[in-house]
Enzyme design. Structure first.
Site, mmCIF file in Angstrom:
data_model
loop_
_atom_site.group_PDB
_atom_site.id
_atom_site.type_symbol
_atom_site.label_atom_id
_atom_site.label_comp_id
_atom_site.label_asym_id
_atom_site.label_seq_id
_atom_site.Cartn_x
_atom_site.Cartn_y
_atom_site.Cartn_z
ATOM 1 N N ASN A 114 -53.425 12.119 -22.863
ATOM 2 C CA ASN A 114 -53.577 10.713 -22.473
ATOM 3 C C ASN A 114 -55.029 10.337 -22.150
ATOM 4 O OD1 ASN A 114 -53.751 12.048 -20.057
ATOM 5 N ND2 ASN A 114 -52.042 11.027 -19.070
ATOM 6 N N GLU A 128 -62.725 17.200 -6.367
ATOM 7 C CA GLU A 128 -62.837 17.305 -7.831
ATOM 8 C C GLU A 128 -64.292 17.150 -8.288
ATOM 9 O OE1 GLU A 128 -60.010 14.518 -9.468
ATOM 10 O OE2 GLU A 128 -58.292 15.719 -8.783
HETATM 11 N N1 UDP Z 1 -48.538 15.148 -17.611
HETATM 12 C C1 UDP Z 1 -47.710 15.588 -18.625
HETATM 13 N N2 UDP Z 1 -46.374 15.266 -18.556
HETATM 14 C C2 UDP Z 1 -45.849 14.546 -17.532
HETATM 15 C C3 UDP Z 1 -46.698 14.091 -16.507
HETATM 16 C C4 UDP Z 1 -48.044 14.413 -16.564
HETATM 17 O O1 UDP Z 1 -48.159 16.251 -19.564
HETATM 18 O O2 UDP Z 1 -44.620 14.293 -17.531
HETATM 19 C C5 UDP Z 1 -49.989 15.470 -17.678
HETATM 20 C C6 UDP Z 1 -50.844 14.271 -18.104
HETATM 21 O O3 UDP Z 1 -51.897 14.740 -18.926
HETATM 22 C C7 UDP Z 1 -51.350 13.753 -16.778
HETATM 23 C C8 UDP Z 1 -51.554 15.062 -16.010
HETATM 24 O O4 UDP Z 1 -50.448 15.865 -16.395
HETATM 25 O O5 UDP Z 1 -52.525 12.980 -16.927
HETATM 26 C C9 UDP Z 1 -51.593 14.930 -14.511
HETATM 27 O O6 UDP Z 1 -50.430 14.254 -14.085
HETATM 28 P P1 UDP Z 1 -50.492 13.121 -12.961
HETATM 29 O O7 UDP Z 1 -49.077 12.851 -12.553
HETATM 30 O O8 UDP Z 1 -51.458 13.551 -11.893
HETATM 31 O O9 UDP Z 1 -51.009 11.842 -13.757
HETATM 32 P P2 UDP Z 1 -52.407 11.059 -13.781
HETATM 33 O O10 UDP Z 1 -52.934 11.033 -12.360
HETATM 34 O O11 UDP Z 1 -53.321 11.807 -14.736
HETATM 35 O O12 UDP Z 1 -52.052 9.688 -14.301
#
Ligand code: UDP
Length: 140
Positions: A114, A128
């Site tokens: 993403n 971080e």
């Molecule tokens: N991710 C994934 N599957 C999921 C949820 C998250 O592969 O069902 C991955 C995605 O790349 C995401 C990262 O894990 O950006 C970290 O998840 P988070 O919930 O922290 O989301 P973010 O803060 O990046 O929006």
């Protein structure tokens, strides 16, 4: 609003498709300033440690290997309310749920690939940023 710093990562799916400049333009247009930036290849150990918080989640192994498949661009963004502002420009984790103007709606390939990472709190931003940058590498 206070001036904040946040840690941003342009993920392998973005660097592979040569989207660094287009995504950086969206950040800059939103009022975020890139005060540190480098292109690096994450090792398994680095990616695993960075996403340690997700270790118990079913997607952890796949996420770690996707983050090591090509270089990433790690960056520190600075600006008023930078943490929330950056999260707004990134859009929802799942690109299908992201607002149309966001990076993820425009560029993400999937919920995993993403395109961008952004710190989600002041405490996580500080941790971080220190994970990737020495203080001397940040030049406001
Ligand atoms: N991710 C994934 N599957 C999921 C949820 C998250 O592969 O069902 C991955 C995605 O790349 C995401 C990262 O894990 O950006 C970290 O998840 P988070 O919930 O922290 O989301 P973010 O803060 O990046 O929006």
């Amino acid at each position: 609003m206070a001036i904040e710093r946040t840690l941003s990562i342009l993920k392998p799916d973005a660097t592979r498709r040569n989207l660094t400049g287009k995504i950086n333009a969206l950040f800059e247009e939103a009022g975020l300033r890139i005060v540190a930036q480098k292109r690096i290849k994450l090792s398994d150990a680095q990616a695993g440690a960075f996403y340690e918080v997700h270790k118990a989640r079913p997607f952890y192994g796949s996420l770690v290997s996707s983050m090591t498949g090509a270089p990433v661009v790690v960056q520190v963004l600075e600006g008023e309310g930078a943490i929330l502002k950056h999260r707004d420009v990134m859009g929802a984790t799942d690109p299908k749920k992201a607002e149309p103007h966001t990076v993820r709606a425009q560029f993400a390939e999937s919920i995993e690939a993403n395109s961008v990472h952004g710190s989600d709190s002041a405490e996580n931003a500080a941790t971080e940023i220190a994970f990737f940058f020495a203080g001397t590498e940040i030049l406001p």
